[in-house]
Scaffold this motif. Structure first.
Motif, short mmCIF file in Angstrom:
data_model
loop_
_atom_site.label_atom_id
_atom_site.label_comp_id
_atom_site.label_asym_id
_atom_site.label_seq_id
_atom_site.Cartn_x
_atom_site.Cartn_y
_atom_site.Cartn_z
N GLN A 2 7.47 -2.74 -10.68
CA GLN A 2 6.85 -1.71 -9.85
C GLN A 2 5.56 -1.22 -10.50
O GLN A 2 5.40 -1.27 -11.71
N ASP A 20 1.17 0.23 -14.63
CA ASP A 20 2.55 -0.22 -14.73
C ASP A 20 3.42 1.03 -14.62
O ASP A 20 3.16 2.04 -15.30
N VAL A 47 4.88 1.19 -5.75
CA VAL A 47 4.79 0.03 -4.87
C VAL A 47 5.28 -1.22 -5.60
O VAL A 47 5.29 -1.26 -6.83
N GLU A 48 5.66 -2.20 -4.83
CA GLU A 48 6.07 -3.49 -5.38
C GLU A 48 4.84 -4.37 -5.55
O GLU A 48 3.75 -4.04 -5.09
N LYS A 49 5.03 -5.52 -6.16
CA LYS A 49 3.94 -6.42 -6.52
C LYS A 49 3.09 -6.84 -5.32
O LYS A 49 1.86 -6.87 -5.40
N GLU A 50 3.72 -7.13 -4.20
CA GLU A 50 2.96 -7.59 -3.02
C GLU A 50 1.99 -6.53 -2.52
O GLU A 50 0.83 -6.82 -2.22
N GLU A 51 2.45 -5.28 -2.42
CA GLU A 51 1.56 -4.21 -1.97
C GLU A 51 0.48 -3.92 -3.03
O GLU A 51 -0.67 -3.66 -2.68
#
Length: 98
Positions: A2, A20, A47-51
């Motif tokens: 995240q 991070d 947020v997660e990695k994609e966002e």
């Protein structure tokens, strides 16, 4: 993984502060330099990695902290390894895409 982000507008440009997630709230000291990775600056939401990837691509001004954040930005071609500064082992990078 995240990431903690805060998105604002600065002079009609999208500004992203991203770190991070585990660094949020930490204080880093090296010699006489003290930096606080504060919730007020980096902590609007998680947020997660994609966002995080999408936000990094869309932003004009980016303040980033942390190995995972900067690794992701370098993989995306956002910023350069030459601009990375390290304080007590924690990497920092600021990018302006005007």
């Amino acid at each position: 993984m995240q990431f903690s982000v805060r998105v604002t507008e600065y002079q009609k440009n999208m500004m992203l502060n991203i770190c991070d997630a585990e660094l949020l709230g930490k204080k880093i000291t090296q010699d006489e330099l003290n930096i606080h990775i504060s919730e007020s600056y980096y902590g609007e939401r998680f947020v997660e990695k994609e966002e995080a990837r999408d936000l990094l691509k869309q932003s004009s001004i980016i303040n980033m902290v942390g190995k995972e954040t900067i690794s992701l930005s370098i993989k995306l071609g956002v910023g350069s390894e030459n601009g990375i500064k390290t304080i007590s082992g924690i990497p920092f990078l600021i990018v302006f895409n005007m």
